[in-house]
Write a protein that holds these residues in place. Structure first.
Motif, PDB file in Angstrom:
ATOM      1  N   ASP A  10       0.746  -1.260  -0.002  1.00 44.03           N
ATOM      2  CA  ASP A  10      -0.237  -0.233  -0.043  1.00 44.03           C
ATOM      3  C   ASP A  10       1.063   1.064   0.080  1.00 44.03           C
ATOM      4  O   ASP A  10       0.415   2.355  -0.661  1.00 44.03           O
ATOM      5  N   GLN A  11       2.095   1.098   0.606  1.00 44.77           N
ATOM      6  CA  GLN A  11       2.764   2.135   0.648  1.00 44.77           C
ATOM      7  C   GLN A  11       3.398   2.722  -0.755  1.00 44.77           C
ATOM      8  O   GLN A  11       3.550   4.049  -1.036  1.00 44.77           O
ATOM      9  N   ASP A  12       3.697   1.578  -1.499  1.00 46.57           N
ATOM     10  CA  ASP A  12       4.348   1.862  -3.078  1.00 46.57           C
ATOM     11  C   ASP A  12       3.151   2.568  -3.677  1.00 46.57           C
ATOM     12  O   ASP A  12       3.259   3.406  -4.579  1.00 46.57           O
ATOM     13  N   VAL A  13       1.909   2.559  -3.669  1.00 42.84           N
ATOM     14  CA  VAL A  13       0.583   2.759  -4.305  1.00 42.84           C
ATOM     15  C   VAL A  13       0.414   4.251  -3.828  1.00 42.84           C
ATOM     16  O   VAL A  13       0.359   4.863  -4.533  1.00 42.84           O
ATOM     17  N   LEU A  14       0.483   4.378  -2.456  1.00 44.75           N
ATOM     18  CA  LEU A  14       0.410   5.652  -1.804  1.00 44.75           C
ATOM     19  C   LEU A  14       1.462   6.541  -2.350  1.00 44.75           C
ATOM     20  O   LEU A  14       1.069   8.011  -2.792  1.00 44.75           O
ATOM     21  N   ASP A  15       2.678   6.286  -2.521  1.00 49.23           N
ATOM     22  CA  ASP A  15       3.791   6.952  -2.958  1.00 49.23           C
ATOM     23  C   ASP A  15       3.573   7.469  -4.406  1.00 49.23           C
ATOM     24  O   ASP A  15       3.706   8.789  -4.861  1.00 49.23           O
ATOM     25  N   THR A  16       3.143   6.437  -5.272  1.00 50.16           N
ATOM     26  CA  THR A  16       2.666   6.997  -6.644  1.00 50.16           C
ATOM     27  C   THR A  16       1.718   7.890  -6.881  1.00 50.16           C
ATOM     28  O   THR A  16       1.859   8.869  -7.700  1.00 50.16           O
ATOM     29  N   VAL A  17       0.686   7.528  -6.047  1.00 52.46           N
ATOM     30  CA  VAL A  17      -0.563   8.367  -6.199  1.00 52.46           C
ATOM     31  C   VAL A  17      -0.444   9.783  -5.644  1.00 52.46           C
ATOM     32  O   VAL A  17      -0.724  10.580  -6.347  1.00 52.46           O
ATOM     33  N   ARG A  18       0.449   9.993  -4.517  1.00 51.15           N
ATOM     34  CA  ARG A  18       0.956  11.341  -4.294  1.00 51.15           C
ATOM     35  C   ARG A  18       1.691  11.971  -5.521  1.00 51.15           C
ATOM     36  O   ARG A  18       1.741  13.221  -5.596  1.00 51.15           O
ATOM     37  N   ALA A  41      -8.816   2.533  -2.797  1.00 53.06           N
ATOM     38  CA  ALA A  41      -9.319   3.898  -2.353  1.00 53.06           C
ATOM     39  C   ALA A  41      -8.393   4.865  -2.070  1.00 53.06           C
ATOM     40  O   ALA A  41      -7.583   4.541  -1.146  1.00 53.06           O
ATOM     41  N   ALA A  42      -8.223   5.878  -2.629  1.00 55.34           N
ATOM     42  CA  ALA A  42      -7.087   7.049  -2.200  1.00 55.34           C
ATOM     43  C   ALA A  42      -8.043   8.238  -1.402  1.00 55.34           C
ATOM     44  O   ALA A  42      -8.728   8.772  -1.999  1.00 55.34           O
ATOM     45  N   SER A  43      -7.726   8.546  -0.145  1.00 53.94           N
ATOM     46  CA  SER A  43      -8.378   9.303   0.632  1.00 53.94           C
ATOM     47  C   SER A  43      -7.510  10.416   1.208  1.00 53.94           C
ATOM     48  O   SER A  43      -6.194  10.298   1.374  1.00 53.94           O
ATOM     49  N   VAL A  44      -8.357  11.609   1.572  1.00 55.17           N
ATOM     50  CA  VAL A  44      -7.605  12.711   2.103  1.00 55.17           C
ATOM     51  C   VAL A  44      -8.303  12.938   3.255  1.00 55.17           C
ATOM     52  O   VAL A  44      -9.533  13.127   3.312  1.00 55.17           O
TER      53      VAL A  44
END
Length: 295
Positions: A10-18, A41-44
């Motif tokens: 999930d951290q890999d995905v999070l880094d790419t989405v950011r 799902a990407a959340s803020v």
């Protein structure tokens, strides 16, 4: 997919989405939806903002064809097809061994059944729209020698996991039928290649529809292709040889993918169970029949 991928975090995905779409993203959550691709799902600050997809590459998709499909869907949406829920730019980015994409999050739910009038209206508008430049063109998904290929695979023992033997036995028993289906499929596919094509979603059934405040949306445009309209209309029980051909295509493509799946190592998890049940369903369901015309 029911289970998160083992080769990315999930951290890999999070880094790419950011880095690509939404710098303020603070959480990504794997979603147990769909089958074939992985979704998050990407959340803020607790609010879901993006629907993120990891598509694999291979026989079905190249990087160019997948990106072109998502780009064409965005063009269709921009040209007034409000039911096309398209991806954001950049349409894809390389990620692990596939491509990552993102679409705006929309609250909604899947219809309990196919609404024929709504679906028919959406498809009529989609098929009447001039195809965007660069839209991928439909091509047969499986070769005429599928049964021979499977026969070669089945000459070895499959012991990669708890469903290997079950899949091996079922495929071996259905090799003659698979050969018959593939022969018929390619005979009809030759006819399809000579027909004019229109923009087609490919899988416009309830699994790719979303009921929202904006109305019914069609999602998951990775299969967008220029093809005979029956590629979509078969979900409305359209008849004729082209509907039969696309029914055969679905069946044979599923069989081919699941054969590869169960020849390889697997653990027997929820995704494996759904896959083996899908394989058996495609092997054992009745052959296509001309639908009875509705009054």
């Amino acid at each position: 997919m029911h289970e998160p991928p083992t080769h990315v975090s999930d951290q890999d995905v999070l880094d790419t989405v950011r880095a690509t779409w939404l710098p303020d993203t603070d959480t990504v959550t794997h979603l147990s939806v769909g089958f074939g691709a992985h979704h998050w799902a990407a959340s803020v600050a607790g609010e879901r903002r993006l629907f993120v997809t990891l598509d694999s590459l291979g026989d079905r998709h190249s990087a160019d064809s997948l990106t072109a499909a998502y780009r064409a869907a965005a063009t269709l949406a921009a040209e007034g097809l409000e039911f096309v829920h398209a991806s954001l730019t950049p349409f894809t980015v390389p990620f692990a061994e596939g491509l990552l994409s993102a679409a705006p999050w929309v609250d909604g739910h899947r219809p309990e059944r196919l609404e024929r009038e709504v679906t028919s209206t959406m498809l009529a508008r989609l098929h009447a729209t001039p195809p965007p430049e660069g839209m991928p063109r439909w091509q047969p998904l499986v070769g005429p020698d599928l049964a021979d290929d499977l026969d070669g695979r089945l000459r070895t023992t499959w012991d990669g996991g708890p469903f290997s033997a079950r899949a091996h036995t079922a495929l071996r028993a259905h090799l003659p039928a698979i050969d018959t289906w593939a022969t018929r499929y390619h005979r009809l596919a030759a006819e399809a290649a000579s027909r004019p094509g229109v923009p087609t979603h490919g899988e416009p059934d309830v699994h790719n529809q979303l009921l929202t405040e904006r109305g019914t949306l069609l999602v998951d445009w990775e299969s967008l292709r220029l093809a005979p309209a029956e590629r979509d209309l078969r979900v409305l029980d359209a008849g004729g040889p082209m509907a039969e051909m696309f029914d055969l295509e679905w069946r044979l493509d599923e069989v081919q993918q699941y054969a590869v799946w169960f020849q390889q190592p697997h653990t027997g998890g929820a995704d494996d169970l759904e896959a083996v049940e899908g394989l058996l369903e495609e092997l054992e369901r009745p052959d296509w029949r001309e639908p009875t015309r509705r009054q």
